[in-house]
Design a protein around this motif. Structure first.
Motif, mmCIF file in Angstrom:
data_model
loop_
_atom_site.group_PDB
_atom_site.id
_atom_site.type_symbol
_atom_site.label_atom_id
_atom_site.label_comp_id
_atom_site.label_asym_id
_atom_site.label_seq_id
_atom_site.Cartn_x
_atom_site.Cartn_y
_atom_site.Cartn_z
ATOM 1 N N ASP A 167 0.902 -1.200 0.110
ATOM 2 C CA ASP A 167 0.249 -0.146 0.103
ATOM 3 C C ASP A 167 0.884 1.053 -0.078
ATOM 4 O O ASP A 167 0.648 2.032 -0.567
ATOM 5 C CB ASP A 167 -1.042 0.021 1.180
ATOM 6 C CG ASP A 167 -2.246 -0.958 1.229
ATOM 7 O OD1 ASP A 167 -2.411 -1.297 -0.002
ATOM 8 O OD2 ASP A 167 -2.672 -1.326 2.063
ATOM 9 N N GLY A 168 1.950 1.383 0.793
ATOM 10 C CA GLY A 168 2.643 2.654 0.862
ATOM 11 C C GLY A 168 1.936 3.448 1.963
ATOM 12 O O GLY A 168 1.010 3.449 2.708
ATOM 13 N N GLY A 169 2.449 4.881 1.638
ATOM 14 C CA GLY A 169 1.605 5.715 2.471
ATOM 15 C C GLY A 169 2.597 6.638 3.219
ATOM 16 O O GLY A 169 3.740 6.432 3.192
ATOM 17 N N PRO A 170 2.210 7.364 4.398
ATOM 18 C CA PRO A 170 3.014 8.074 5.216
ATOM 19 C C PRO A 170 3.719 7.235 6.316
ATOM 20 O O PRO A 170 3.071 6.453 6.877
ATOM 21 C CB PRO A 170 2.150 9.156 5.969
ATOM 22 C CG PRO A 170 0.872 8.534 5.691
ATOM 23 C CD PRO A 170 0.727 7.724 4.466
ATOM 24 N N VAL A 171 4.952 7.404 6.554
ATOM 25 C CA VAL A 171 5.531 6.915 7.664
ATOM 26 C C VAL A 171 6.689 7.660 8.318
ATOM 27 O O VAL A 171 7.220 8.527 7.473
ATOM 28 C CB VAL A 171 6.270 5.534 7.012
ATOM 29 C CG1 VAL A 171 7.406 5.826 6.128
ATOM 30 C CG2 VAL A 171 7.099 4.673 8.248
ATOM 31 N N SER A 172 7.010 7.564 9.670
ATOM 32 C CA SER A 172 7.992 8.283 10.226
ATOM 33 C C SER A 172 9.130 7.348 10.768
ATOM 34 O O SER A 172 8.671 6.259 11.265
ATOM 35 C CB SER A 172 7.290 9.208 11.543
ATOM 36 O OG SER A 172 6.415 10.111 11.137
ATOM 37 N N ILE A 173 10.301 7.767 10.511
ATOM 38 C CA ILE A 173 11.423 7.106 10.931
ATOM 39 C C ILE A 173 12.588 7.799 11.662
ATOM 40 O O ILE A 173 12.515 9.119 11.352
ATOM 41 C CB ILE A 173 12.087 6.377 9.832
ATOM 42 C CG1 ILE A 173 12.588 7.095 8.836
ATOM 43 C CG2 ILE A 173 11.010 5.305 9.138
ATOM 44 C CD1 ILE A 173 13.419 6.416 7.712
ATOM 45 N N ASP A 174 13.236 7.233 12.331
ATOM 46 C CA ASP A 174 14.425 7.793 12.783
ATOM 47 C C ASP A 174 15.610 7.261 12.023
ATOM 48 O O ASP A 174 16.099 6.259 12.504
ATOM 49 C CB ASP A 174 14.873 7.616 14.386
ATOM 50 C CG ASP A 174 16.121 8.083 15.055
ATOM 51 O OD1 ASP A 174 16.506 8.888 14.205
ATOM 52 O OD2 ASP A 174 16.199 8.100 16.367
ATOM 53 N N ALA A 175 16.240 8.041 11.237
ATOM 54 C CA ALA A 175 17.314 7.564 10.420
ATOM 55 C C ALA A 175 18.637 8.349 10.775
ATOM 56 O O ALA A 175 19.433 8.290 9.988
ATOM 57 C CB ALA A 175 16.948 8.249 8.805
ATOM 58 N N SER A 176 18.840 8.604 12.186
ATOM 59 C CA SER A 176 20.059 9.437 12.373
ATOM 60 C C SER A 176 21.059 8.563 12.465
ATOM 61 O O SER A 176 22.378 8.907 12.432
ATOM 62 C CB SER A 176 19.699 10.071 14.132
ATOM 63 O OG SER A 176 19.225 9.074 14.958
ATOM 64 N N SER A 177 20.921 7.063 12.702
ATOM 65 C CA SER A 177 22.139 6.223 12.678
ATOM 66 C C SER A 177 22.447 5.573 11.191
ATOM 67 O O SER A 177 23.376 5.444 11.182
ATOM 68 C CB SER A 177 21.535 4.937 13.284
ATOM 69 O OG SER A 177 20.485 4.286 12.632
ATOM 70 N N SER A 178 21.731 6.061 10.044
ATOM 71 C CA SER A 178 21.841 5.685 8.650
ATOM 72 C C SER A 178 20.884 6.494 7.743
ATOM 73 O O SER A 178 19.715 6.176 7.885
ATOM 74 C CB SER A 178 22.120 4.273 8.407
ATOM 75 O OG SER A 178 22.112 4.253 6.910
ATOM 76 N N SER A 179 21.619 7.200 6.807
ATOM 77 C CA SER A 179 20.702 7.860 5.833
ATOM 78 C C SER A 179 20.147 6.820 4.872
ATOM 79 O O SER A 179 19.198 7.223 4.122
ATOM 80 C CB SER A 179 21.554 8.867 5.044
ATOM 81 O OG SER A 179 22.456 8.364 4.179
#
Length: 438
Positions: A167-179
């Motif tokens: 489906d996909g859609g909106p998602v929030s992540i913490d990517a501070s350990s890897s772009s």
């Protein structure tokens, strides 16, 4: 002949007898090659990839895509102008097992692809790959509708149960350990039913040039991307669902892999030319022009390429490497030979790379007589007279090249497992000795 016979366990790093004067042709970019393979595999029509890098990481990517049903034919381009790969998209399917080795691009870019496959895709790799974080990708894919079995580890090994679509859609992540968490989701996003909106919610996002590279390459194959640098919301990237075009792409030289050769000019007061250095690029390695010039050299970019010339002196530097963290080992090696102290900051995330690069650099340079201390987000380096010894690599290609840079000026340095450079720079030992005229 076996690899161990070609590259013995301890490789005597050649010492430079004088100023280097060489032209070094650097193979293609690993970052571009692996992104291009993913985008070509997801396209609606076949495409060409010219001058791809053939290294452990890129061959692992190619084999993984083949295992899911993609056709990748290796040969020469349609005009006979050199090596090229023909990528023929096909229906993605399992069951299959993918070996990621210790390649961050493979372990992070392919689970979002596997979510589009019909059937289970199992991911495994080197022991070090089990220690590298994948939670940003795993958690995001679950929010977007994927089913993943990882026994709660947030890391390998794991299985993605592809359902043929997502489906996909909106998602929030913490990517501070890897772009790479952001790039991984963006690369497959056009194929998701709703596309993807990725919102980074953590601390400073490292290695932004690699995200810019992902965005540029998506747009080049027809994707619509809204991102912060073109007026979008800060730390938010939106990719609309669309078909991707098959393209004819020529891969740039890997500018980060040019680093040790440019460093050789700086360390020896010599001159090195890298042909085909692009005038415009998103590669982090382009920052070497400014950084190494500040450390005592000068550069000229012409139609022939980039020529870097050392002055015979190496200056210390205080520099934030947050956007170009992969350059840290080579810069640290040069800084250990400088005439004053250096502070390298913004790279706490390097503790989660192929090895803990901050701890490894501190230990190995100090065991050669150096004075390096770790900070919260980097290294402080006070130059000291160095001596020979074994420079351990921890199966990290950039540790091997860093030790080789030090060996140019310090007799008796031996590199443990120099063959690990095959991860992104095949034939490094031969290229290194060739540069020195050996």
């Amino acid at each position: 002949m076996t690899e161990s016979a070609v590259h013995p366990a301890l490789w005597p790093a050649p010492r430079a007898s004088g100023a280097v004067d060489a032209t070094v042709t650097v193979p293609g970019s690993k970052s571009v090659t692996n992104r291009a393979l993913v985008l070509a595999a997801l396209a609606a029509e076949p495409g060409w990839l010219r001058r791809p890098l053939r290294s452990r990481d890129t061959l692992l990517m190619a084999e993984a895509l083949r295992a899911m049903g993609v056709g990748i034919e290796e040969g020469v381009g349609p005009d006979g102008s050199g090596e090229a790969w023909r990528v023929i998209p096909a229906g993605l399917h399992g069951p299959t097992t993918i070996d990621v080795g210790n390649a961050g691009t493979v372990m992070r870019f392919l689970p979002p692809v596997a979510a589009l496959a019909d059937g289970p895709i199992h991911f495994d790799g080197d022991l070090r790959s089990y220690e590298r974080p994948l939670n940003g990708v795993i958690d995001a894919l679950r929010v977007l509708g994927a089913r993943i079995d990882d026994d709660g580890r947030g890391s390998l090994p794991m299985t993605v149960h592809g359902g043929g679509a997502l489906d996909g859609g909106p998602v929030s992540i913490d990517a501070s350990s890897s772009s790479q968490f952001v790039s991984a989701l963006l690369l497959s996003a056009p194929r998701y039913n709703q596309g993807v909106e990725v919102r980074h919610t953590g601390a400073r996002l490292p290695s932004m040039p690699h995200i810019r590279m992902t965005v540029d390459m998506l747009r080049a194959v027809g994707a619509q991307v809204d991102e912060p640098e073109t007026g979008g919301e800060p730390n938010v990237w939106r990719v609309s669902p669309s078909a991707l075009l098959g393209r004819d792409l020529t891969v740039e030289p890997d500018l980060s892999n040019a680093q040790p050769f440019l460093a050789a000019a700086l360390v020896t007061g010599g001159r090195v030319t890298i042909p085909d250095w692009p005038e415009r690029t998103t590669q982090p390695g382009d920052a070497l022009r400014e950084i190494f010039s500040a450390m005592g050299g000068s550069c000229e970019l012409t139609e022939r390429g980039l020529t870097f010339t050392g002055s015979g002196r190496i200056h210390g530097i205080d520099v934030d490497l947050g956007e170009v963290g992969e350059l840290t080992p080579g810069i640290a090696a040069v800084a250990a030979l400088a005439d004053g102290p250096s502070t390298l900051s913004g790279v706490a995330h390097l503790r989660l790379h192929e090895t803990d690069r901050l701890a490894a650099l501190t230990k190995e340079i100090n065991e050669l007589g150096g004075d390096v201390t770790e900070t919260a987000d980097g290294l402080h380096i006070r130059p000291r007279p160095l001596h020979g010894g074994t420079f351990h690599t921890y199966d990290d290609h950039r540790m091997a090249t860093a030790g080789s840079i030090i060996g140019l000026a310090v007799p008796g340095v031996e590199i443990e497992n120099v063959a690990t450079t095959a991860k992104t720079l095949p034939d490094f030992p031969q290229m290194w000795t060739g540069m020195l005229g050996a």
